[in-house]
Design an enzyme around this catalytic site. Structure first.
Site, short mmCIF file in Angstrom:
data_model
loop_
_atom_site.label_atom_id
_atom_site.label_comp_id
_atom_site.label_asym_id
_atom_site.label_seq_id
_atom_site.Cartn_x
_atom_site.Cartn_y
_atom_site.Cartn_z
N ASP A 100 35.62 -48.49 16.16
CA ASP A 100 34.41 -48.52 17.00
C ASP A 100 34.74 -47.70 18.22
OD1 ASP A 100 33.04 -50.19 15.27
OD2 ASP A 100 33.70 -52.02 16.25
N ASP A 153 23.02 -54.51 8.80
CA ASP A 153 23.51 -55.64 9.60
C ASP A 153 22.67 -56.85 9.24
OD1 ASP A 153 25.29 -53.92 10.77
OD2 ASP A 153 24.17 -53.67 12.64
#
Lengths: 203, 255
Positions: B12, B131
């Site tokens: 990330d 998600d």
């Protein structure tokens, strides 16, 4: 200085291929090119291809196609993925596309089911049917990285095979042509060794 | 033998640095993305995923540079996601050296973007990131969330994943937002429902805290690949240890 032409016809992972070649080259000059003169004066050719075969065939202009076909017949050539499929006789992708016919075999859709996912994406084993200089110092059944939804089930020019549900031809060798379904540039040390062998290959 | 199950460490990245938070909060610095990617490559990672979590206009050029320098030094597949909204974004990422791009919020807002992208670049390089959050009113049911989990869409995850397959997605990166950052393991119920319903590979993500969690994602969830971030970044486990554990449990992995 030996010059390697990575043929640019607008389709393909040219940069990753040339970066991997550069990583293992000692003295060779690696060029990404669509210039027919450069292709003619190069010592070896790399013919990549990514995406749909019909787009690849169409992106390949008539002039460039003629030059490449002529040069591929006499120089050490490495074809990758859809570039490899283009050298075969035909593909059933996009409703049927005629290939360049330099290698024996036809390209068909991989059959999927719950266990056999398509695209065939990931690392799979490449099993040797014969010996070849380009496989030198790579152990039989090493893992290489594949990404494809179509494959060639059998060929007189088969060098290695791989299993994804059914067996298919994962590399081909005929005279000065070496062609792979997998991506050596994404296959870590085994892939880099294959590129090194290609640079050292003389015919 | 068949295709090996993949271990994918995820970076990330925020303004050129690797970060990792719990439930997308509490971000802590984990280092330089290129150095970390090289370490994972040496340890035997099968692929690397990099998510640009800021994905703002101002930091976009940094992202392309990071992608370029990872791709020129690491010879395994690289997936890049975060802020992919236009065909031009995909083109630039692929040119910078990404092998696949991951599309998330913009796929939900404009599903035909997935189709357009797959038609143009091929399904093999289009990953749809989903998600998922458990529905509060119904068991065994999940809805798609966007904007890093802040926005509930009401879209059913199973219906959505079937739809994006038809649109030409080549792979699904499935993150449980309930588990992400918790170290409690994947939501394998979610993973198995999604992976058994579609014909393309599913990457399980969100919640890995130990090596058994990776094994469960494959064996119980039926995932083709498992993605984790923090257990690798902070050297709790190496990729090699993860592969040895998976192999010992009978899973086919690449060495």
């Amino acid at each position: 200085m030996t010059q390697i032409a990575v043929i640019d016809y607008g389709m393909g992972n040219l940069h990753s291929v040339s970066k991997a070649l550069e990583a293992v080259s000692q003295k060779e000059n690696i060029v990404i090119t669509s210039d027919q003169e450069v292709i003619k004066t190069s010592d070896k050719l790399v013919f990549p291809g990514v995406g749909a075969i019909k787009d690849c065939m169409e992106a390949f202009s008539n002039d460039l196609k003629e030059t490449v076909l002529e040069e591929v017949k006499k120089k050490p050539t490495l074809a990758i993925c859809v570039g490899m499929q283009m050298l075969l006789e035909s593909s059933e992708e996009n409703g049927g596309v005629e290939g360049l016919g330099l290698l024996n075999g036809k390209v068909c859709k991989i059959q999927s089911n719950q266990d056999i996912k398509v695209p065939h994406m990931g690392w799979n084993q490449v099993n040797y049917l014969k010996e070849h200089f380009l496989l030198k110092d790579i152990i039989d059944s090493s893992y290489f990285y594949f990404v494809h939804s179509y494959c060639c089930p059998s060929s007189k020019d088969a060098l290695t095979e791989t299993i994804h549900g059914e067996k298919f031809v994962s590399s081909f060798a005929k005279d000065n042509i070496f062609a792979v379904q997998f991506h050596p540039e994404k296959s870590q040390s085994a892939g880099l060794q294959l590129y090194k062998n290609f640079l050292n290959w003389s015919i | 033998m068949s295709v090996a199950k993949r271990i994918i460490p995820c970076l990330d990245v925020d303004k050129g640095r690797v970060v990792k938070g719990v439930n997308f909060l509490n971000i802590r610095d984990a280092g330089d993305p290129v150095e970390i990617a090289k370490r994972y490559d040496t340890e035997g990672a099968d692929e690397i995923t990099m998510l640009d979590i800021t994905a703002s206009h101002e930091t976009r050029d940094t992202t392309y540079k990071t992608v370029e320098s990872i791709a020129s030094q690491v010879f395994i597949p690289l997936t890049v996601g975060g802020g992919v909204r236009k065909i031009e974004d995909i083109k630039k990422l692929l040119r910078s050296g990404a092998d696949k791009v991951s599309i998330n919020t913009s796929a939900v807002e404009n599903p035909s973007f997935v189709k357009e992208a797959a038609d143009k670049f091929g399904s093999q390089c289009i990953v749809v990131a989903v998600d998922a959050k458990a529905k509060t009113d119904k068991e065994n049911s999940w809805e798609v969330v966007t904007y890093g989990g802040r926005n509930r869409t009401g879209i059913d995850v199973l219906e959505w994943t079937e739809k994006v397959v038809q649109y030409g997605a080549g792979e699904i990166l499935l993150t449980s937002m309930d588990r992400d950052g918790t170290k409690e393991g994947f939501d394998n119920n979610l993973v198995s429902k999604v992976s058994s319903g579609i014909s393309i590979p599913v990457i399980a993500s969100g919640g890995v805290g130990n090596l058994d969690h990776l094994i469960d994602g494959v064996k119980i969830g039926g995932a083709e690949a498992v993605l984790a971030a923090s257990i690798f970044h902070f050297s709790e486990f190496s990729i090699k240890e993860a592969k040895e554990a998976m192999k010992a449990s009978g899973i086919t992995v690449r060495f």
